[in-house]
Each structure stands twice: as C-alpha cells, then as structure tokens.
Design an enzyme around this catalytic site. Structure first.
Site, PDB file in Angstrom:
ATOM      1  N   VAL A 137       0.902  -1.152   0.000  1.00 31.24           N
ATOM      2  CA  VAL A 137       0.000   0.000   0.000  1.00 31.24           C
ATOM      3  C   VAL A 137       0.943   1.205   0.000  1.00 31.24           C
ATOM      4  CG1 VAL A 137      -1.748   1.283   1.286  1.00 31.24           C
ATOM      5  CG2 VAL A 137      -1.896  -1.208   1.147  1.00 31.24           C
ATOM      6  N   PRO A 138       1.115   1.832  -1.156  1.00 25.94           N
ATOM      7  CA  PRO A 138       2.248   2.736  -1.393  1.00 25.94           C
ATOM      8  C   PRO A 138       2.141   4.126  -0.766  1.00 25.94           C
ATOM      9  CG  PRO A 138       0.861   2.662  -3.328  1.00 25.94           C
ATOM     10  CD  PRO A 138       0.278   1.673  -2.347  1.00 25.94           C
ATOM     11  N   CYS A 139       2.297   4.196   0.537  1.00 26.31           N
ATOM     12  CA  CYS A 139       2.271   5.481   1.236  1.00 26.31           C
ATOM     13  C   CYS A 139       3.441   6.368   0.819  1.00 26.31           C
ATOM     14  CB  CYS A 139       2.255   5.271   2.741  1.00 26.31           C
ATOM     15  SG  CYS A 139       3.525   4.158   3.362  1.00 26.31           S
ATOM     16  N   HIS A 140       4.484   5.779   0.263  1.00 25.48           N
ATOM     17  CA  HIS A 140       5.635   6.570  -0.192  1.00 25.48           C
ATOM     18  C   HIS A 140       5.290   7.444  -1.393  1.00 25.48           C
ATOM     19  CE1 HIS A 140       5.842   2.836  -2.581  1.00 25.48           C
ATOM     20  NE2 HIS A 140       6.395   3.584  -3.530  1.00 25.48           N
TER      21      HIS A 140
END
Length: 186
Positions: A142-145
C-alpha cells in the site's frame, strides 16, 4: 471486513535498498497484515500484533509468507510494478479508506495529501490523511511513499526520508523536492 485471526505468520526480507537490514513481513489467513520498516524491531511487530489482533499467536513460518516476501523483493529489485496479494488491513474505517485510496496510486505517480483527502470524500481532513498514511501497516504494498506535499516536498515518512526518496526513484519519480521534517531524517 476482517475475521479475527488467531495466528499471524511472519518471516523476513533483507534487501540492498535497506542496507540489507531485515523487514519483518506478517500475514494472517486473510492476507498480508504488516510490513515493518528496517529500523523497526521484532518487538515492534509483536506490539503491533498485540494492539491490532489481540490474542493472536505470532508464528515464524517462512513458507506461509513466501509469496509476500517474493513479491516485495521483486518490487524492490525493479521487476514488479504492482502487487497481486490479499491484504488484511487492520485499522479504523477512516484509515482503511485512506489505505485503499493509496493502493490506487499507480506506480511511478504521486499524489498530495489533499488529493487523498478529496479521494476519500473528506477534503478538509488533510492532517488526518497524513496521520492515517503514517499508520499504514503494509507500506510498499500500500504505497504510502507515493504521497508528497502539494508543493512536491517529501514532508514526512515513517520509513525515513532516504527510504522514501529511494522508493520514488526506483519507480522513476523525479518531480519532488528533498525537503522534509527533520524527525524523518534517518
């Protein structure tokens, strides 16, 4: 959304992107539930499981987490752009809505915190989105970056700003500034 799991299986992944420090990867029968950053310890994983899945038994089982570890490694190696994994998101309804919005950000693109607030129908909840983003239990998958400030600044990141930069560069993102909060410079 999730049935109460009684067993949480875990293994580790080491990768040069993280100076070969281990990431703890954990899953329930329902899917990937936690990926720790390299600066987080096994005790941090235990604490998270105790808070989010009370009464769960934490069991080292590399076979049960092998597909999660394999896909994470492929992504970090640059040979995978998307994940085909079930996830078991443990959080408040608002957090889960933010995490689902994050999962829709395509590889190689970024969004601002206000973009995510709009996407979840809470345009005035930018700070709450930032807090939910920081509490993401399954980073990278889950690409919070991929969430940066409206001014293209990196702002903050639970994994550290160097890791955020490395992940964005891995995806070919260059349109950000290296400004960020001092407490995330590790």
């Amino acid at each position: 959304m999730n049935a109460q799991a009684t067993e949480v299986y875990w293994g580790t992944l080491s990768h040069p992107l993280f100076d070969n420090r281990p990431l703890h990867v954990a899953a329930t029968e329902n899917g990937l539930c936690r990926v720790n950053w390299p600066h987080e310890s096994f005790a941090d994983l235990q604490d998270w499981v105790n808070r989010r899945i009370p009464g769960a038994k934490l069991i080292e089982d590399r076979e049960r987490v092998s597909e999660y570890v394999s896909q994470l490694k492929q992504f970090l190696d640059g040979t995978r752009k998307t994940f085909d994994l079930p996830v078991d998101l443990r959080g408040t309804p608002f957090q889960v809505s933010v995490w689902k919005a994050l999962a829709r950000i395509p590889c190689g693109e970024t969004r601002s915190y206000s973009d995510i607030a709009e996407a979840v129908g809470r345009p005035n909840a930018v700070r709450a989105v930032g807090t939910a983003n920081g509490a993401n239990p399954v980073p990278i998958v889950v690409p919070c970056h991929r969430v940066i400030g409206k001014d293209a600044a990196l702002t903050g990141f639970a994994g550290g700003l160097r890791v955020k930069e490395d992940l964005l560069r891995l995806e070919g993102v260059r349109g950000f500034t290296q400004k960020g909060h001092a407490r995330f410079r590790f």
